[in-house]
Design an enzyme around this catalytic site. Structure first.
Site, mmCIF file in Angstrom:
data_model
loop_
_atom_site.group_PDB
_atom_site.id
_atom_site.type_symbol
_atom_site.label_atom_id
_atom_site.label_comp_id
_atom_site.label_asym_id
_atom_site.label_seq_id
_atom_site.Cartn_x
_atom_site.Cartn_y
_atom_site.Cartn_z
ATOM 1 N N GLU A 278 0.829 -1.220 0.000
ATOM 2 C CA GLU A 278 0.000 0.000 0.000
ATOM 3 C C GLU A 278 0.856 1.259 0.000
ATOM 4 O OE1 GLU A 278 -2.951 0.312 3.087
ATOM 5 O OE2 GLU A 278 -4.414 -0.839 1.955
ATOM 6 N N HIS B 26 8.074 -26.560 -1.790
ATOM 7 C CA HIS B 26 7.437 -27.682 -2.491
ATOM 8 C C HIS B 26 6.239 -27.225 -3.308
ATOM 9 C CE1 HIS B 26 9.818 -30.848 -0.442
ATOM 10 N NE2 HIS B 26 10.043 -29.820 0.365
ATOM 11 N N LYS C 144 -14.293 -0.128 -3.907
ATOM 12 C CA LYS C 144 -15.361 0.280 -2.978
ATOM 13 C C LYS C 144 -16.436 1.047 -3.726
ATOM 14 C CE LYS C 144 -12.462 0.960 1.073
ATOM 15 N NZ LYS C 144 -11.941 1.964 1.981
HETATM 16 O O1 PA5 Z 1 -3.664 0.960 5.816
HETATM 17 C C1 PA5 Z 1 -4.804 1.359 5.692
HETATM 18 O O2 PA5 Z 1 -5.073 2.548 5.837
HETATM 19 C C2 PA5 Z 1 -5.947 0.408 5.373
HETATM 20 O O3 PA5 Z 1 -5.524 -0.888 5.228
HETATM 21 C C3 PA5 Z 1 -6.980 0.454 6.487
HETATM 22 O O4 PA5 Z 1 -6.368 0.062 7.669
HETATM 23 C C4 PA5 Z 1 -8.155 -0.447 6.167
HETATM 24 O O5 PA5 Z 1 -8.723 -0.094 4.951
HETATM 25 C C5 PA5 Z 1 -9.199 -0.361 7.259
HETATM 26 O O6 PA5 Z 1 -9.616 0.950 7.447
HETATM 27 P P1 PA5 Z 1 -10.381 1.404 8.736
HETATM 28 O O7 PA5 Z 1 -9.482 1.215 9.910
HETATM 29 O O8 PA5 Z 1 -10.721 2.823 8.507
HETATM 30 O O9 PA5 Z 1 -11.600 0.533 8.858
#
Ligand code: PA5
Length: 447
Positions: free
Chosen positions: A287, A308, A422
């Site tokens: 990310e 494996h 989303k």
């Molecule tokens: O790193 C990030 O920002 C995302 O992976 C969030 O943690 C994830 O989308 C969950 O978001 P939230 O904590 O707002 O529910």
């Protein structure tokens, strides 16, 4: 002198230009200063850089107190969260206990992670499991509006209210969310749930050392003060500039390998307790770097298991891979192998050896094979599998990831691409506000 984890680049050197580190020192210096001053891209989300040394002690005491309440009243803790809101806690729990925590650690509540899927089978199974058990819920969502965790919370809250009544359910719900905004915060305020906050300056994937990661760990009986102490020590060390800095070396090596055409990094381990750590690490780097058409693709493998299954590809497939092995030196359980002469197992050659020795030879043999096959190998050695060293490890990767993102020239702290699915999902589900998108999707795709 850096007293932190040991980073070893030896088995990547044949694939790196001589100046792999020296040519990146200016970039690393700049990246370090951006992290330090919080004035780079996404600088408003660098609260994690100085967090370990400035952790709010009153909050820590409240976490310990709350965990005692949860332990006393629960056979099971349901942790609801997705992405950064569960991966860190799960990684640390398994690393410091076992992937079989729920089977073998019976003095503390079982811990199940959910809210990370829309699978009705998975959710129904877990709802059925806790139906006749005493359980509590820690719902974790920084935004407080994430669909997967909202749905899971709705289902488990409904079950809690059926079992204990609305009042009783209140005492079993613990919400970790933004201090002010979001649906979860509003509901927690209205219902009077106990709450903890995720600082607005810390994004999900950097939040393991906040209440988001810490509360489930304390419930499981882990020493989070030691975890924070380790992270604080790593922070003090790694923020110091210099080419001896292992986070600088790791960020530079992976950046140089990427430039040399190695676009995929495999985080490899030889212990099942590191499997979920690989998941946490993939999110952290994936990310943070995967944007603007750039970024090393992070994958993880568990050896020797995956030798494996993935071993053939790693050895002889497209040569765009490099490997980073994470290894803890101590402790390792002793498991002596002593086949009697003539034992039918065919393992006579291992007489007098310990299984941990065999695993280590497998590691060395694999490194040599992979390097010979064109896969550069980086090695990170952590002295002990303790909360202190786990804290060092977490901070090491967070810090190296920040440096690495800035070296690449991206914003390591946003994740705009996560919104694409989303928006489509909301449009298809008919969520208010997504009407135009819905119309376009239906028309363009013949749905
Ligand atoms: O790193 C990030 O920002 C995302 O992976 C969030 O943690 C994830 O989308 C969950 O978001 P939230 O904590 O707002 O529910």
């Amino acid at each position: 002198m850096f007293d932190t984890l040991q980073f070893d680049v030896t088995h990547a050197l044949p694939f790196l230009p001589k100046n792999w580190l020296s040519s990146r020192l200016d970039g690393l210096t700049e990246a370090r200063n951006l992290l330090e001053q919080g004035n780079g891209l996404g600088g408003e989300f660098t609260g994690w850089v100085k967090l370990p040394a400035s952790y709010d002690q009153a909050e820590l005491q409240r976490l310990l107190q709350t965990a005692r309440i949860i332990r006393d009243q629960s056979e099971v803790l349901i942790v609801i969260g997705i992405g950064g809101s569960y991966l860190g806690a799960r990684a640390m729990l398994e690393l410091l206990t076992s992937p079989n925590y729920n089977l073998f650690y019976q003095k503390t509540p079982q811990v199940f992670f959910t809210g990370n899927t829309l699978s009705s089978d998975a959710l129904t199974e877990l709802l059925d499991y806790v139906r006749d058990k005493d359980f509590s819920v820690n719902v974790i969502s920084k935004s407080g509006d994430t669909t997967e965790s909202s749905i899971a919370f709705f289902l488990f809250r409904r079950l809690l209210e059926e079992k204990y009544g609305r009042e009783g359910a209140r005492d079993r719900i613990f919400a970790t969310t933004d201090r002010e905004s979001g649906t979860l915060r509003a509901m927690a305020n209205q219902e009077g749930y106990a709450t903890f906050s995720v600082p607005s300056s810390i994004g999900g994937r950097y939040s393991v050392l906040t209440a988001a990661g810490l509360l489930p760990l304390v419930v499981a009986g882990l020493d989070v003060q030691e975890l924070l102490a380790g992270a604080a020590e790593a922070m003090a060390d790694l923020r110091r500039p210099g080419q001896e800095n292992p986070a600088w070396q790791y960020a530079a090596a992976r950046n140089a390998l990427y430039s040399a055409g190695k676009g995929i990094e495999l985080l490899a381990c030889y212990e099942p307790y590191l499997r979920s750590f690989g998941e946490w690490w993939k999110q952290l780097f994936g990310e943070s770097e995967g944007k603007d058409g750039q970024g090393v693709f992070p994958a993880s493998v568990e050896f020797t298991t995956d030798l494996h299954s993935m071993g053939q590809y790693i050895q002889e497939g497209v040569r765009d891979l490099f490997e980073t092995v994470v290894r803890f030196t101590l402790p390792q359980s002793s498991c002596p192998l002593d086949p009697k002469p003539g034992d039918l197992s065919g393992l006579d050659f291992l007489r007098g050896k310990d299984l941990r020795f065999v695993n280590e030879q497998a590691r060395i043999g694999t490194v040599l094979a992979h390097v010979a096959g064109g896969v550069p190998n980086l090695l990170l050695t952590v002295p002990e599998r303790t909360p202190y060293w786990a804290g060092q490890l977490v901070y090491f990767f967070e810090y190296a990831c920040g440096l690495s993102g800035y070296l690449l020239g991206v914003n390591p702290f946003n994740q705009p691409g996560v919104e694409a699915y989303k928006t489509n999902m909301f449009a298809l589900l008919g969520k208010p506000g997504h009407e135009a998108r819905r119309k376009a999707l239906l028309n363009q795709n013949g749905l």
